[in-house]
Design an enzyme around this catalytic site. Structure first.
Site, short mmCIF file in Angstrom:
data_model
loop_
_atom_site.label_atom_id
_atom_site.label_comp_id
_atom_site.label_asym_id
_atom_site.label_seq_id
_atom_site.Cartn_x
_atom_site.Cartn_y
_atom_site.Cartn_z
N THR A 13 0.60 -1.39 0.09
CA THR A 13 0.17 -0.11 -0.43
C THR A 13 1.21 1.55 -0.18
O THR A 13 0.38 2.51 -0.49
CB THR A 13 -1.23 -0.12 1.32
N THR A 89 1.67 -4.73 4.15
CA THR A 89 1.45 -4.35 5.87
C THR A 89 0.62 -5.98 6.70
O THR A 89 0.86 -6.23 7.69
CB THR A 89 0.00 -3.23 6.51
#
Length: 321
Positions: A13, A89
């Protein structure tokens, strides 16, 4: 004096761009693009190394080995003060612990990511990246091992885990806290790990599976893992390390075939411990030859067991104590 940091990118991301459909394309930005938007002080020099550009759920052990080698190559330069790895993540906690177990260097290795993309309002991309770079050049992090920097906090790779799907406070270390904070570019360290482990990889990394325990669970998935060639199995038990009694026959058969088995707990805090005598208890598992996973969560236990199987011939309880 100029401080040199190697910025190793893997996608995620933190390096994403929005598509025409309003979704995110993970890893679309290069490390050079990211670094150029960070507004770093002149005394910090960034060397960008684009290793991968993938969503973190596309990471596997071969990806980790590729990243590890890229880091080792950069650490050959004595002018490098530290390493920063950008990562998605979802599997960041696994990659960071793998690097912690397999890279022995006194300089800081910092892994970070973001919960929001660079273009989103309130993005955490640039604060996390800047804070990671400031951490990577701080000599007080020497000999600490790999750390994760997220939302102004510094975590040990061994205990950090993703705890929220989307909130900016996405990571935590339950029961152990964080090592320090970064406040207005100032790094403060409150505690450090007292021991470090590092292993040399002499063999290929084998298949190690995680199987979760729940009421009425049987040995179906254990049997399947063994049939598919798993050399190690992590059983995520409950409480002090209990599993369903209906799993025990399959556990015994797997042990007889030489599969290394470790039981962990699904509880956020506390250790696996032989407190009960019944079938499927941690005591029963230990008696059969299962290793008690102490305070490891199942993902970290899997990473460690895979590394151990790739580095030595005999795995025993002491390695998880």
């Amino acid at each position: 004096m100029v401080k040199k940091v190697a910025l190793m990118t893997t996608g995620g991301t933190i390096a994403s761009k929005e598509t025409a459909q309003g979704l995110l394309e993970s890893g679309a930005m290069t490390g050079t693009e990211l670094a150029s938007l960070c507004k770093l002080p002149d005394e910090i020099e960034i060397k960008v190394v684009d290793v991968l550009q993938v969503p973190s759920m596309h990471i596997h052990f071969q990806s980790m080995l590729l990243l590890r080698q890229a880091i080792l190559d950069e650490l050959k330069d004595p002018l490098i003060c530290g390493i920063v790895v950008t990562h998605g993540t979802d599997t960041l906690e696994e990659t960071s612990y793998f690097l912690d177990l397999t890279i022995h260097d006194h300089r800081p290795i910092v892994v970070t990511g973001s919960q929001r993309s660079p273009q989103q309002i309130g993005t955490d991309v640039f604060s996390n990246l800047r804070n990671s770079i400031f951490t990577a050049v701080d000599e007080r992090l020497h000999d600490v091992g790999v750390v994760v920097v997220f939302n102004e906090r510094i975590y040990s790779a061994k205990y950090v885990k993703k705890v929220h799907a989307s909130n900016l406070q996405g990571f935590e270390s339950f029961g152990y806290g964080y090592l320090g904070i970064i406040d207005n570019e100032n790094v403060s360290i409150y505690q450090k790990p007292v021991t470090r482990e590092c292993y040399s990889l002499s063999k290929g990394i084998p298949k190690v599976e995680i199987i979760k325990c729940y009421t009425g669970a049987d040995g179906t998935f254990i049997d399947a893992a063994v049939a598919c060639g798993a050399k190690g199995i992590i059983i995520e038990g409950v409480g002090r390390g209990q599993v369903s009694p209906f799993m025990m026959d399959s556990i015994k058969k797997a042990l007889e075939k030489g599969v290394v088995m470790i039981v962990t707990t699904s509880a956020e805090e506390g250790k696996v411990y032989p407190a009960y005598s019944y079938v499927g208890s941690a005591f029963d598992l230990l008696k059969q030859g299962v290793i008690l996973g102490e305070d490891y969560d199942s993902k970290k236990a899997r990473i460690k067991l895979a590394v151990l199987l790739a580095s030595q011939d005999h795995i025993n309880q002491e390695l998880f104590t």
